[in-house]
Scaffold this active site. Structure first.
Site, PDB file in Angstrom:
ATOM      1  N   GLY A 134      42.375  24.205  29.339  1.00  0.00           N
ATOM      2  CA  GLY A 134      42.130  25.462  30.192  1.00  0.00           C
ATOM      3  C   GLY A 134      40.927  24.874  31.122  1.00  0.00           C
ATOM      4  CB  SER A 135      37.618  26.433  30.651  1.00  0.00           C
ATOM      5  OG  SER A 135      37.682  27.797  31.169  1.00  0.00           O
ATOM      6  CD  GLU A 146      42.425  28.066  42.885  1.00  0.00           C
ATOM      7  OE1 GLU A 146      41.357  27.336  43.560  1.00  0.00           O
ATOM      8  OE2 GLU A 146      43.427  28.126  43.479  1.00  0.00           O
ATOM      9  N   GLY A 181      41.659  59.208  39.864  1.00  0.00           N
ATOM     10  CA  GLY A 181      42.027  59.961  38.823  1.00  0.00           C
ATOM     11  C   GLY A 181      43.464  59.663  38.023  1.00  0.00           C
ATOM     12  CD1 TRP A 210      47.682  28.301  32.298  1.00  0.00           C
ATOM     13  CD2 TRP A 210      48.829  29.957  32.405  1.00  0.00           C
ATOM     14  NE1 TRP A 210      47.401  28.856  31.069  1.00  0.00           N
ATOM     15  CE2 TRP A 210      48.299  29.970  31.137  1.00  0.00           C
ATOM     16  CE3 TRP A 210      49.908  30.968  32.566  1.00  0.00           C
ATOM     17  CZ2 TRP A 210      48.473  30.956  29.943  1.00  0.00           C
ATOM     18  CZ3 TRP A 210      50.123  31.861  31.653  1.00  0.00           C
ATOM     19  CH2 TRP A 210      49.540  31.589  30.339  1.00  0.00           C
ATOM     20  CB  ILE A 266      37.826  57.563  43.364  1.00  0.00           C
ATOM     21  CG1 ILE A 266      36.434  57.096  43.424  1.00  0.00           C
ATOM     22  CG2 ILE A 266      38.262  58.287  44.720  1.00  0.00           C
ATOM     23  CD1 ILE A 266      35.925  56.258  44.398  1.00  0.00           C
TER      24      ILE A 266
END
Length: 381
Positions: free
Chosen positions: A130-131, A362, A338, A155, A336
């Site tokens: 991955g990374s 990415e 709720g 992916w 906000i």
């Protein structure tokens, strides 16, 4: 420093805003629920030139500058991040390896088709890579004037729709980034298959797949760059792609801010709209400030790219700041709203899910910080 957009940039922004409002907004919720995008919408986007945005005019594209591209991305993501990512992957990591590193023969053969809407995908990540992309295990064994590809990629955005795949694979037995090659692989190649479509948390309108390569024969002329250039090609493509992701996150963040303000002005508690309560007003102020700062970082990276200057650090800064600011904006928007923010009837629930992946794909936020630190140490150390 001029912060005004030129006439062409304004025209593109307004055109995309109108298109997104009329064609995408009415079905955005439905696409999220069903986890699919109608072919009719994809065709309308072909007809409007969305798949040729970044492609050079000499190959049938629109050849827009990166600032214009960023404006388009933000407008699309504001309405549907799932639709947006289909377009951005095609116009960035699907395009750059071919336009920057393909032979003229390859460009003449494939870029006009891609600009016309034959969609591209980018195949790098694997189950164990991955990374640390340099640890990929997919192989490319040379046999005469062909390479034979074996392995599996994860992916892959646009996996079910793509006509072409940019694929990174290594010489068998090699290790590290040396010996990794890049190829453009047509979808109809024998041995290429979609092994799985992922059932994702967010960006559900977009397809994300596992792609298998089982003895796929690729002509040597479809290699991008020289042998061993694959890792450099992939990382170069991601530099540009990160600008797009930063504006995708900004689009989601902007949608969160707009929804929070709209809801905050009609929802009343303690005798007045909650947006007029200091605690909520402060949240809205922070959202707006962080998103504006992120947008300026993105514009800087885009401007540097258009000037042909190095922009690796600036793209990483734009991505990490924009994606994290948008994540905080989504969290604040839900708060906000709720309890209403926690149900699918309200779009902020979708925004909250959609924005989360922008800190992962990415290049994760952690990888962006590694890149930024590396560049700063090189410059200042």
């Amino acid at each position: 420093m001029n912060f005004d957009f030129n006439e062409n940039q304004t025209m593109f922004r307004d055109m995309v805003r109108d298109f997104a409002r009329q064609e995408i907004a009415p079905i955005a919720h439905e696409m999220d629920v069903k986890g699919e995008m109608p072919d009719s919408l994809v065709q309308k986007m072909r007809d409007q030139g969305f798949f040729g945005l970044s492609f050079p005019e000499q190959y049938g594209g629109l050849g827009v500058d990166t600032i214009t591209y960023a404006l388009v991305v933000e407008e699309l993501a504001r309405i549907s991040a799932g639709v947006c990512i289909m377009v951005t992957v095609h116009n960035s990591v699907g395009l750059y390896p071919v336009s920057m590193f393909g032979s003229e023969e390859t460009k003449q053969e494939y870029l006009p088709r891609m600009a016309a809407g034959e969609i591209a995908a980018f195949c790098v990540s694997e189950a164990g890579a991955g990374s640390d992309a340099a640890s990929l295990q997919a192989t490319a064994r040379k046999e005469g004037q062909e390479y034979i590809l074996d392995g599996s990629k994860m992916w892959v955005t646009n996996g079910t729709r793509a006509a072409f795949f940019v694929v990174l694979a290594r010489t068998p037995g090699g290790e590290g980034h040396r010996g990794i090659h890049a190829f453009l692989v047509p979808r109809d190649s024998d041995g290429l298959s979609v092994a799985k479509k992922e059932d994702k948390m967010g960006l559900r309108a977009s397809d994300t797949c596992v792609i298998d390569f089982d003895g796929v024969r690729v002509p040597a002329k479809n290699r991008l760059g020289e042998e061993g250039d694959g890792f450099r090609i992939g990382m170069t493509a991601l530099d540009g792609g990160r600008i797009g992701v930063s504006f995708q996150a900004l689009g989601i963040g902007r949608a969160c801010l707009e929804a929070a303000v709209k809801y905050g002005l009609v929802r009343e508690q303690f005798g007045k709209p909650i947006a007029r309560q200091p605690v909520i007003g402060n949240m809205i102020a922070d959202m707006g400030t962080e998103l504006d700062a992120a947008r300026l970082l993105g514009y800087r990276a885009a401007w540097l790219k258009d000037q042909g200057r190095k922009y690796t650090r600036e793209a990483a800064m734009a991505k990490v700041f924009a994606t994290e600011a948008a994540g905080r904006a989504a969290d604040a928007a839900v708060q906000i709203h709720g309890g209403y923010g926690y149900v699918k009837e309200y779009d902020v629930e979708r925004y909250y899910r959609d924005v989360r992946v922008t800190r992962i794909y990415e290049g994760t936020s952690e990888i962006q910080r590694l890149v930024i630190a590396r560049e700063l140490l090189r410059e200042l150390g």
